[in-house]
Design a protein around this motif. Structure first.
Motif, PDB file in Angstrom:
ATOM      1  N   UNK A   1       4.247  35.205  38.107  1.00  0.00           N
ATOM      2  CA  UNK A   1       4.586  35.083  39.522  1.00  0.00           C
ATOM      3  C   UNK A   1       3.401  35.639  40.295  1.00  0.00           C
ATOM      4  N   UNK A   2       2.983  34.919  41.342  1.00  0.00           N
ATOM      5  CA  UNK A   2       1.811  35.384  42.079  1.00  0.00           C
ATOM      6  C   UNK A   2       1.843  34.892  43.522  1.00  0.00           C
ATOM      7  N   UNK A   3       1.345  35.759  44.424  1.00  0.00           N
ATOM      8  CA  UNK A   3       1.125  35.362  45.815  1.00  0.00           C
ATOM      9  C   UNK A   3      -0.267  34.747  45.899  1.00  0.00           C
ATOM     10  N   UNK A   4      -0.404  33.607  46.579  1.00  0.00           N
ATOM     11  CA  UNK A   4      -1.672  32.889  46.682  1.00  0.00           C
ATOM     12  C   UNK A   4      -2.063  32.713  48.152  1.00  0.00           C
ATOM     13  N   UNK A   5      -3.352  32.971  48.447  1.00  0.00           N
ATOM     14  CA  UNK A   5      -3.885  32.705  49.795  1.00  0.00           C
ATOM     15  C   UNK A   5      -4.209  31.233  49.961  1.00  0.00           C
ATOM     16  N   UNK A   6      -4.634  30.598  48.884  1.00  0.00           N
ATOM     17  CA  UNK A   6      -4.854  29.151  48.843  1.00  0.00           C
ATOM     18  C   UNK A   6      -4.199  28.633  47.567  1.00  0.00           C
ATOM     19  N   UNK A   7      -3.825  27.385  47.585  1.00  0.00           N
ATOM     20  CA  UNK A   7      -3.161  26.820  46.409  1.00  0.00           C
ATOM     21  C   UNK A   7      -4.135  26.730  45.233  1.00  0.00           C
ATOM     22  N   UNK A   8      -3.645  27.053  44.033  1.00  0.00           N
ATOM     23  CA  UNK A   8      -4.497  26.917  42.852  1.00  0.00           C
ATOM     24  C   UNK A   8      -4.696  25.445  42.505  1.00  0.00           C
ATOM     25  N   UNK A   9      -5.671  25.176  41.682  1.00  0.00           N
ATOM     26  CA  UNK A   9      -5.944  23.801  41.256  1.00  0.00           C
ATOM     27  C   UNK A   9      -4.814  23.226  40.411  1.00  0.00           C
ATOM     28  N   UNK A  10      -4.213  24.045  39.572  1.00  0.00           N
ATOM     29  CA  UNK A  10      -3.223  23.560  38.612  1.00  0.00           C
ATOM     30  C   UNK A  10      -1.792  23.663  39.150  1.00  0.00           C
ATOM     31  N   UNK A  11      -1.498  22.822  40.146  1.00  0.00           N
ATOM     32  CA  UNK A  11      -0.150  22.725  40.714  1.00  0.00           C
ATOM     33  C   UNK A  11       0.670  21.706  39.945  1.00  0.00           C
ATOM     34  N   UNK A  12       1.958  21.944  39.820  1.00  0.00           N
ATOM     35  CA  UNK A  12       2.842  21.000  39.135  1.00  0.00           C
ATOM     36  C   UNK A  12       2.883  19.672  39.881  1.00  0.00           C
ATOM     37  N   UNK A  13       2.910  19.725  41.209  1.00  0.00           N
ATOM     38  CA  UNK A  13       2.875  18.487  41.985  1.00  0.00           C
ATOM     39  C   UNK A  13       2.090  18.702  43.275  1.00  0.00           C
ATOM     40  N   UNK A  14       1.272  17.725  43.590  1.00  0.00           N
ATOM     41  CA  UNK A  14       0.315  17.817  44.700  1.00  0.00           C
ATOM     42  C   UNK A  14       0.974  17.898  46.081  1.00  0.00           C
ATOM     43  N   UNK A  15       2.214  17.451  46.214  1.00  0.00           N
ATOM     44  CA  UNK A  15       2.875  17.447  47.514  1.00  0.00           C
ATOM     45  C   UNK A  15       3.018  18.859  48.104  1.00  0.00           C
TER      46      UNK A  15
END
Length: 178
Positions: A160-174
């Motif tokens: 579990x992590x808080x992100x300032x920007x979305x990581x590259x490896x997202x389950x779905x791009x939406x």
């Protein structure tokens, strides 16, 4: 009359998904609707039919939670390798917004305030056997962090992590659209 017990057919599940979408749009007024094929194993397809046939509910909800600093809370489920919103299956009698809040609490250990409907995902389970695909509705809400330290809580949660920007490896791009 819809069959109960052994499992519902594709037409009953399509009617259920249509009702879910209609109810969400009536309550929230608008949302992006994303439809896509979801390749699955035949036993997963059968479980979807059996779940609806026995309890009358299929699908689930999740929440894209932001904190006071504008970061988003993402989860990586075991064996998945990709980051996504906390999400889970809906229980009988549970609202989709309550389901989303429960997913955040049970998987990430934080409480949130569900704010708005962001997206409706209609995932069409296709087991590749020639049976008609069956829809699995999933509501994605926006939410704000209320309390608690983010940590893996659910048994299948790897990180579990808080992100300032979305990581590259997202389950779905939406997710990047929100």
């Amino acid at each position: 009359m819809e069959r109960r017990g052994r499992g519902a057919g594709a037409p009953a599940l399509r009617r259920h998904a249509d009702r879910v979408v209609s109810e969400l749009l009536a309550e929230y007024g608008r949302a992006d609707c994303i439809r896509r094929r979801w390749p699955c194993e035949p036993d997963t397809y059968d479980r979807l039919r059996e779940t609806y046939g026995s309890v009358g509910v299929v699908g689930g909800a999740g929440a894209l939670v932001t904190d006071a600093d504008g970061r988003v809370l993402l989860i990586r489920y075991g064996g998945d390798g990709e980051w996504s919103d906390p999400g889970t299956e809906r229980r009988p009698g549970e609202s989709l917004s309550s389901c989303a809040a429960r997913a955040v609490r049970e998987d990430a250990g934080v409480t949130c305030v569900v704010e708005d409907l962001a997206q409706i995902h209609l995932l069409y389970a296709d087991d590749g056997t020639g049976r008609p695909p069956v829809p699995r509705p999933f509501a994605l809400f926006t939410a704000s962090h209320e309390s608690g330290e983010a940590r893996p809580v659910g048994s299948d949660v790897e990180a579990v992590q808080w992100w300032s920007t979305f990581p590259e490896d997202l389950r779905y791009e939406e997710l990047r659209e929100l």
